[in-house]
Design a protein around this motif. Sequence first.
Motif, PDB file in Angstrom:
ATOM      1  N   GLY A  18      -3.055  16.138   9.369  1.00  0.00           N
ATOM      2  CA  GLY A  18      -2.444  14.819   9.266  1.00  0.00           C
ATOM      3  C   GLY A  18      -3.361  13.738   8.717  1.00  0.00           C
ATOM      4  N   GLY A  19      -4.632  14.042   8.617  1.00  0.00           N
ATOM      5  CA  GLY A  19      -5.581  13.009   8.195  1.00  0.00           C
ATOM      6  C   GLY A  19      -6.066  12.181   9.364  1.00  0.00           C
ATOM      7  N   THR A  20      -5.795  12.663  10.582  1.00  0.00           N
ATOM      8  CA  THR A  20      -6.156  11.891  11.768  1.00  0.00           C
ATOM      9  C   THR A  20      -7.670  11.702  11.917  1.00  0.00           C
ATOM     10  OG1 THR A  20      -4.127  12.580  12.857  1.00  0.00           O
ATOM     11  CG2 THR A  20      -5.871  11.785  14.297  1.00  0.00           C
ATOM     12  N   THR A  54       6.210   0.708   9.729  1.00  0.00           N
ATOM     13  CA  THR A  54       4.779   0.678  10.056  1.00  0.00           C
ATOM     14  C   THR A  54       4.416  -0.621  10.787  1.00  0.00           C
ATOM     15  OG1 THR A  54       4.373   2.010   8.070  1.00  0.00           O
ATOM     16  CG2 THR A  54       2.456   1.016   9.123  1.00  0.00           C
ATOM     17  N   MET A  92      -5.430  -1.457   9.292  1.00  0.00           N
ATOM     18  CA  MET A  92      -4.249  -2.160   9.783  1.00  0.00           C
ATOM     19  C   MET A  92      -4.741  -3.232  10.738  1.00  0.00           C
ATOM     20  SD  MET A  92      -0.965   0.284  10.153  1.00  0.00           S
ATOM     21  CE  MET A  92      -1.243   0.690  11.868  1.00  0.00           C
ATOM     22  N   GLU A 134      -6.389  -0.320  13.405  1.00  0.00           N
ATOM     23  CA  GLU A 134      -6.594   1.058  12.939  1.00  0.00           C
ATOM     24  C   GLU A 134      -7.399   1.077  11.650  1.00  0.00           C
ATOM     25  OE1 GLU A 134      -3.188   3.316  11.180  1.00  0.00           O
ATOM     26  OE2 GLU A 134      -3.694   4.881  12.611  1.00  0.00           O
ATOM     27  N   SER A 157      -7.997   4.025   8.598  1.00  0.00           N
ATOM     28  CA  SER A 157      -7.530   5.339   8.159  1.00  0.00           C
ATOM     29  C   SER A 157      -8.302   5.677   6.880  1.00  0.00           C
ATOM     30  CB  SER A 157      -6.017   5.316   7.930  1.00  0.00           C
ATOM     31  OG  SER A 157      -5.536   6.636   7.725  1.00  0.00           O
TER      32      SER A 157
END
Length: 385
Positions: A224-226, A276, A315, A345, A347
């Motif tokens: 997921g790219g977490t 989002t 974010m 966040e 990412s």
Amino acid sequence: MTSRTPATATGARGSAFAGASGGDPSGIRDEPTRPQDATANGLGSGSVPVTGITVTRHLAAAERHASLTADVRAGLTANPRELPPKWFYDATGSLLFDRITRLPEYYPTRREHAVLAANAARIATACPATTLIELGSGTSEKTRLLLDALRNAGVLRRFVPFDVDEETLLRAGQEILRSYPGTSVHAVVGDFERHLAFLPGSASGDSGSAGGVAADRRLVAFLGGTIGNLRPETRGTFLRALRDQFHDGDALLLGTDLVKDPARLVAAYDDSAGVTAAFNRNVLSVINRELDADFDLRGFAHVAAWDPENSWIEMRLRSVREQEVSVRALGLVTRFGADEQMRTEISAKFTLEGIRAELAAAGLGTSAQWTDPDGDFALTLAVPA
Ligand code: AVJ
């Protein structure tokens, strides 16, 4: 209550945490839940019936609450303010994330699915694992691609979903049990930044014999790219901790989003339907509910920005006016200035070489790396170097 499942390892938490810093984790109980324990999983109403799933809890409700309390106190009193992204994911947040994965702008889930579908058989050949461990689950569709490939290779025996949210775990576990008869499910409730030393099958946290699994080869999927939610230093620590408990034959399958046109990156985190934005503001609802706070969600605007220096999307929540917020459980009253931004966040976005270099620095050698045809998302298979 006599029917309370022995898998509720609340009493063992202390030793689990001591174990995380080098103590003895033997106090952790890993026992299969029994049919009569169906509703005795400590979840209260709306709980998921559990049968045949072994549960290990490193993170009980009290610990989770203490952790949230500490994070929110530190985050709201820092300058600039910042809240960790892990608190997005209550039931509502998980549903909102699920909607994000289907948004036209949010390409990572679809791209990763494509890379995985195209290469699952190769992955199973390269790492014919008896146990699939999935860090941060809830990605059941992608999990199935891997489980199918391992089952087709004739090696699959056990699925280990690892997540902070027990309800998510049990729901996913039930579905997997139904679709993969003969495969056992061992759910681990924990924070992968802290409880990685206790993956089933590892030297310190082994419960493999209890599950009847011997000569266990483990594929750890972190999809997921977490991993991009972690800062570079934290990623290094995490990868090193994982590598340190790998045996020969174990492998990591890492999903990472790749650097691309900033406009596409920003759109993926600022969709036109506002999902989002709702996901971002949901962290305030979590704090309102769990820490008796009075955040006005309409008083905070969603911000998504690309940071080219750090190669990550940020974010933030921007206070649209000067306002006072009280967090009663912390005895904290705090003032947000007009336009003040609070980060919620990061990412990170990667390059193929960058991923290999980070893995190598943690003692992991890249044995294969794949992307989707457009080069949007990467899967990397890595083994102890
Ligand atoms: C689940 C952490 C991979 O960073 O893309 C989606 C979370 N945040 N939209 C990501 C997320 C905003 C997602 N991860």
